[in-house]
Design an enzyme around this catalytic site. Sequence first.
Site, PDB file in Angstrom:
ATOM      1  N   ARG A  86     -17.303 -20.005 -13.364  1.00 18.26           N
ATOM      2  CA  ARG A  86     -17.192 -21.226 -12.454  1.00 18.26           C
ATOM      3  C   ARG A  86     -18.363 -21.196 -11.589  1.00 18.26           C
ATOM      4  NH1 ARG A  86     -12.614 -24.369 -10.487  1.00 18.26           N
ATOM      5  NH2 ARG A  86     -13.677 -26.030  -9.168  1.00 18.26           N
ATOM      6  N   ARG A  95     -16.760 -27.895 -14.924  1.00 18.03           N
ATOM      7  CA  ARG A  95     -16.329 -26.407 -14.564  1.00 18.03           C
ATOM      8  C   ARG A  95     -15.886 -25.778 -15.768  1.00 18.03           C
ATOM      9  NH1 ARG A  95     -12.281 -29.672 -10.874  1.00 18.03           N
ATOM     10  NH2 ARG A  95     -14.195 -30.473 -10.436  1.00 18.03           N
ATOM     11  N   ASP A  98     -10.788 -24.029 -14.043  1.00 22.63           N
ATOM     12  CA  ASP A  98     -10.350 -24.304 -12.819  1.00 22.63           C
ATOM     13  C   ASP A  98      -8.745 -23.743 -12.866  1.00 22.63           C
ATOM     14  OD1 ASP A  98     -10.041 -25.347 -10.107  1.00 22.63           O
ATOM     15  OD2 ASP A  98      -9.225 -27.394 -11.149  1.00 22.63           O
ATOM     16  N   ASP A 100      -5.316 -23.419 -10.292  1.00 20.28           N
ATOM     17  CA  ASP A 100      -4.692 -23.802  -9.133  1.00 20.28           C
ATOM     18  C   ASP A 100      -3.363 -23.291  -9.103  1.00 20.28           C
ATOM     19  OD1 ASP A 100      -6.690 -25.389  -7.890  1.00 20.28           O
ATOM     20  OD2 ASP A 100      -6.304 -26.723  -9.402  1.00 20.28           O
TER      21      ASP A 100
END
Length: 183
Positions: A86, A95, A98, A100
């Site tokens: 990344r 990317r 990712d 989250d």
Amino acid sequence: METVFIGFGSNVGDRVDFCDRAVTLLSLLPHSQVVGVSLLYETEPVNDHAQPGDGWFLNGVVQLETDVTPKSLLAILREIERSLGRNEENRSGPRTIDLDILFYGQRIINEPDLVVPHPRMHQRRFVLMPLSDLDPLFLHPSLRRTCSQLLAEVGMQPEVRLLFPQPSTRYGSRPACSPPPGL
């Protein structure tokens, strides 16, 4: 142990491999267990506050049982992103991966570097569809609506479609196809 949902996505290179490696690394976390992995969805890039490029994303969600603290988990996710290439200087660009934190149990965290539940997840079909695969009745702690209710309320844009066929994986926790009747 807390139930944690982590969203993942990739729109660069071998997207399936990056997603698979991220989930595999999450399955190795100490004091943690991956208890579910959603199906994969192809998603048109969203240009809201980011410039992710033109490549479509593969998105999914991991359900984890863990006692790793939210701050430590965030640090681990950033390290996994770095290890998978990344670009830290351009986090809003295209990317390789990712990651989250979407939910950390029913906790509401509002700190400068960590906001949980994820502040835009209720507006993102590409998060709500795989999240609903795993736990459609999970209650958003601040909006007080289930994942399936939030999914029903979100618009149809950007386009989100189920990846077909689903790739085989190293971690094997995606639902398998049912055998034909009579077998």
